[in-house]
Design a protein around this motif. Structure first.
Motif, PDB file in Angstrom:
ATOM      1  N   ARG A  67      38.435  44.554  30.622  1.00 30.07           N
ATOM      2  CA  ARG A  67      39.403  43.725  31.343  1.00 30.07           C
ATOM      3  C   ARG A  67      39.808  42.513  30.505  1.00 30.07           C
ATOM      4  N   VAL A  68      41.059  42.096  30.673  1.00 27.19           N
ATOM      5  CA  VAL A  68      41.566  40.899  29.990  1.00 27.19           C
ATOM      6  C   VAL A  68      41.888  39.847  31.044  1.00 27.19           C
ATOM      7  N   TYR A  69      41.312  38.647  30.866  1.00 26.22           N
ATOM      8  CA  TYR A  69      41.526  37.543  31.810  1.00 26.22           C
ATOM      9  C   TYR A  69      42.111  36.338  31.061  1.00 26.22           C
ATOM     10  N   ARG A  70      42.720  35.448  31.845  1.00 26.82           N
ATOM     11  CA  ARG A  70      43.329  34.247  31.274  1.00 26.82           C
ATOM     12  C   ARG A  70      42.912  33.018  32.066  1.00 26.82           C
ATOM     13  N   LEU A  71      42.648  31.931  31.319  1.00 27.28           N
ATOM     14  CA  LEU A  71      42.236  30.650  31.905  1.00 27.28           C
ATOM     15  C   LEU A  71      43.027  29.511  31.276  1.00 27.28           C
ATOM     16  N   PRO A  72      43.336  28.451  32.015  1.00 29.57           N
ATOM     17  CA  PRO A  72      43.884  27.243  31.385  1.00 29.57           C
ATOM     18  C   PRO A  72      42.839  26.629  30.457  1.00 29.57           C
ATOM     19  N   ASP A  73      43.274  25.945  29.412  1.00 28.62           N
ATOM     20  CA  ASP A  73      42.327  25.357  28.467  1.00 28.62           C
ATOM     21  C   ASP A  73      41.914  23.928  28.834  1.00 28.62           C
ATOM     22  N   LYS A  74      42.217  23.522  30.059  1.00 24.44           N
ATOM     23  CA  LYS A  74      41.887  22.167  30.505  1.00 24.44           C
ATOM     24  C   LYS A  74      40.630  22.189  31.396  1.00 24.44           C
ATOM     25  N   PRO A  75      39.851  21.112  31.383  1.00 27.43           N
ATOM     26  CA  PRO A  75      38.645  21.039  32.219  1.00 27.43           C
ATOM     27  C   PRO A  75      38.994  21.218  33.693  1.00 27.43           C
ATOM     28  N   GLY A  76      38.095  21.855  34.421  1.00 26.54           N
ATOM     29  CA  GLY A  76      38.332  22.068  35.842  1.00 26.54           C
ATOM     30  C   GLY A  76      37.578  23.280  36.332  1.00 26.54           C
ATOM     31  N   ASN A  77      37.886  23.667  37.558  1.00 25.58           N
ATOM     32  CA  ASN A  77      37.290  24.849  38.182  1.00 25.58           C
ATOM     33  C   ASN A  77      38.405  25.839  38.497  1.00 25.58           C
ATOM     34  N   TYR A  78      38.251  27.087  38.061  1.00 29.06           N
ATOM     35  CA  TYR A  78      39.348  28.037  38.145  1.00 29.06           C
ATOM     36  C   TYR A  78      38.875  29.422  38.586  1.00 29.06           C
ATOM     37  N   LYS A  79      39.860  30.208  38.994  1.00 30.93           N
ATOM     38  CA  LYS A  79      39.709  31.643  39.130  1.00 30.93           C
ATOM     39  C   LYS A  79      40.362  32.252  37.889  1.00 30.93           C
ATOM     40  N   ALA A  80      39.597  32.979  37.097  1.00 33.40           N
ATOM     41  CA  ALA A  80      40.162  33.613  35.907  1.00 33.40           C
ATOM     42  C   ALA A  80      41.135  34.712  36.339  1.00 33.40           C
ATOM     43  N   GLN A  81      42.375  34.616  35.864  1.00 34.01           N
ATOM     44  CA  GLN A  81      43.416  35.555  36.263  1.00 34.01           C
ATOM     45  C   GLN A  81      43.345  36.827  35.420  1.00 34.01           C
ATOM     46  N   LYS A  82      43.266  37.956  36.082  1.00 26.23           N
ATOM     47  CA  LYS A  82      43.268  39.230  35.370  1.00 26.23           C
ATOM     48  C   LYS A  82      44.695  39.575  34.962  1.00 26.23           C
ATOM     49  N   VAL A  83      44.911  39.781  33.658  1.00 29.41           N
ATOM     50  CA  VAL A  83      46.264  40.063  33.173  1.00 29.41           C
ATOM     51  C   VAL A  83      46.435  41.516  32.736  1.00 29.41           C
ATOM     52  N   GLY A  84      45.336  42.236  32.602  1.00 27.81           N
ATOM     53  CA  GLY A  84      45.471  43.640  32.210  1.00 27.81           C
ATOM     54  C   GLY A  84      44.145  44.278  31.885  1.00 27.81           C
ATOM     55  N   SER A  92      54.113  39.693  22.612  1.00 26.99           N
ATOM     56  CA  SER A  92      53.668  38.911  23.756  1.00 26.99           C
ATOM     57  C   SER A  92      52.145  38.942  23.798  1.00 26.99           C
ATOM     58  N   VAL A  93      51.518  37.780  23.651  1.00 27.29           N
ATOM     59  CA  VAL A  93      50.061  37.733  23.644  1.00 27.29           C
ATOM     60  C   VAL A  93      49.497  38.211  24.973  1.00 27.29           C
ATOM     61  N   ASP A  94      50.180  37.925  26.066  1.00 27.06           N
ATOM     62  CA  ASP A  94      49.741  38.378  27.386  1.00 27.06           C
ATOM     63  C   ASP A  94      49.616  39.899  27.471  1.00 27.06           C
ATOM     64  N   LYS A  95      50.347  40.595  26.595  1.00 27.22           N
ATOM     65  CA  LYS A  95      50.350  42.060  26.639  1.00 27.22           C
ATOM     66  C   LYS A  95      49.981  42.661  25.285  1.00 27.22           C
ATOM     67  N   PHE A  96      49.161  41.945  24.525  1.00 28.42           N
ATOM     68  CA  PHE A  96      48.816  42.417  23.183  1.00 28.42           C
ATOM     69  C   PHE A  96      48.207  43.812  23.196  1.00 28.42           C
ATOM     70  N   TYR A  97      47.492  44.136  24.267  1.00 28.67           N
ATOM     71  CA  TYR A  97      46.727  45.375  24.380  1.00 28.67           C
ATOM     72  C   TYR A  97      47.597  46.595  24.656  1.00 28.67           C
ATOM     73  N   GLU A  98      48.887  46.384  24.878  1.00 30.74           N
ATOM     74  CA  GLU A  98      49.769  47.515  25.164  1.00 30.74           C
ATOM     75  C   GLU A  98      50.111  48.309  23.912  1.00 30.74           C
ATOM     76  N   GLY A  99      49.917  47.698  22.745  1.00 30.26           N
ATOM     77  CA  GLY A  99      50.146  48.411  21.497  1.00 30.26           C
ATOM     78  C   GLY A  99      48.946  49.266  21.137  1.00 30.26           C
ATOM     79  N   LYS A 100      49.144  50.178  20.194  1.00 25.89           N
ATOM     80  CA  LYS A 100      48.049  51.027  19.735  1.00 25.89           C
ATOM     81  C   LYS A 100      47.327  50.328  18.592  1.00 25.89           C
ATOM     82  N   PRO A 101      46.027  50.105  18.733  1.00 26.10           N
ATOM     83  CA  PRO A 101      45.316  49.366  17.694  1.00 26.10           C
ATOM     84  C   PRO A 101      44.990  50.217  16.463  1.00 26.10           C
TER      85      PRO A 101
END
Length: 284
Positions: free
Chosen positions: A186-203, A239-248
């Motif tokens: 799974r790929v998740y995304r977080l803001p880079d600022k201090p705080g409490n978050y829910k990591a968003q699943k992007v793919g 698009s970094v958000d979708k980097f995994y869509e390409g064939k590695p």
């Protein structure tokens, strides 16, 4: 008849010798070639203080790197050079529950991924933002996964372990290590600022190898995921958000052992570490 046979053998031998010297005179001696491109190069053994290197990132000084140990070790960052010499030890006043990876942003901050979750018992995880000029200035980024159930079932028991982290454009990207053997990371995304978050699943990524590290190139056109003795290189990323869509492109690191740390030194060069205690370079 016997005379003709002897003449033929002598003639064939002369031809073979002549061909050998002609062929080799037009070849480069393997001993004279030092090819780095497309090959793994061992730079040095790591210092004894770094028993289980799990992450690697560039230090402020050119040719120096920051690394750290895995779980059950002290919360220290180690600055080393390319000869494997220990330059400095930074003793941080934060816990090392299970440090797994390092990354940095364009403002000189380091991010320590305390996201190891071998037993899947950790619900609140952390990434520590560290000022590279003042290592004691630490800000926690705490989070939970948005899709992690409150109660762990046998089905998802090993789904939320993460050993891979990279930064891009004010966000942290985390890639999980699928120890459930579902063939999905799974790929998740977080803001880079201090705080409490829910990591968003992007793919999700379909792969059977266990991801142990991640890195993005300085020009953001390539993302590298690390597994044991292998790099999964995603190139021409738009698009970094979708980097995994390409064939590695899969790059084998034969003989490197349990590779855990990875970073881009530049757009064409990878620096890697292994838990076996070595520092490597790979030129793409």
């Amino acid at each position: 008849m016997k005379l003709m046979m002897k003449i033929f053998i002598v003639f064939a031998t002369v031809l073979a010798v002549a061909f050998y010297f002609f062929y080799n005179s037009n070849q480069t001696s393997p001993a004279a070639v030092t090819t780095v491109g497309g090959q793994l190069e061992k730079l040095a053994p790591l210092p004894s203080e770094v028993k289980e290197s799990s992450g690697i990132e560039a230090a402020a000084k050119q040719g120096h790197y920051i690394t750290h140990n895995d779980a059950n070790n002290k919360p220290y960052l180690y600055e080393i050079d390319e000869k494997g010499h220990l330059v400095q030890t930074y003793k941080l006043k934060i816990p090392n529950v299970d440090w797994e990876d390092l990354t940095s942003d364009d403002k000189g901050n380091l991010y320590i991924s305390d996201t190891g979750n071998n037993d899947n018992k950790r619900k609140e995880l952390a990434v520590y933002k560290v000022n590279a000029e003042n290592m004691q200035q630490v800000q926690p980024i705490r989070f939970t996964y948005e899709d992690q159930p409150a109660k762990t079932s046998k089905k998802d028991k090993l789904d939320f372990d993460c050993e891979a982290l990279f930064w891009h454009d004010n966000y942290l990207y985390l890639i999980t290590k699928d120890r459930n053997k579902k063939g999905i990371a799974r790929v998740y995304r977080l803001p880079d600022k201090p705080g409490n978050y829910k990591a968003q699943k992007v793919g999700t990524i379909k792969m059977t190898d266990l991801v142990t590290g991640a890195a993005i190139s300085p020009d953001a056109s390539a993302v590298a995921l690390l597994s044991e003795e292998k790099v999964h290189l995603y190139q021409n990323v738009s698009s970094v958000d979708k980097f995994y869509e390409g064939k590695p492109k899969e790059i084998k690191l034969s003989g490197a052992g349990q590779t855990e740390g990875i970073m881009f030194k530049d757009d064409n060069t990878l620096i890697l570490t292994s838990e076996g205690g070595n520092l490597y370079r790979y030129s793409l």
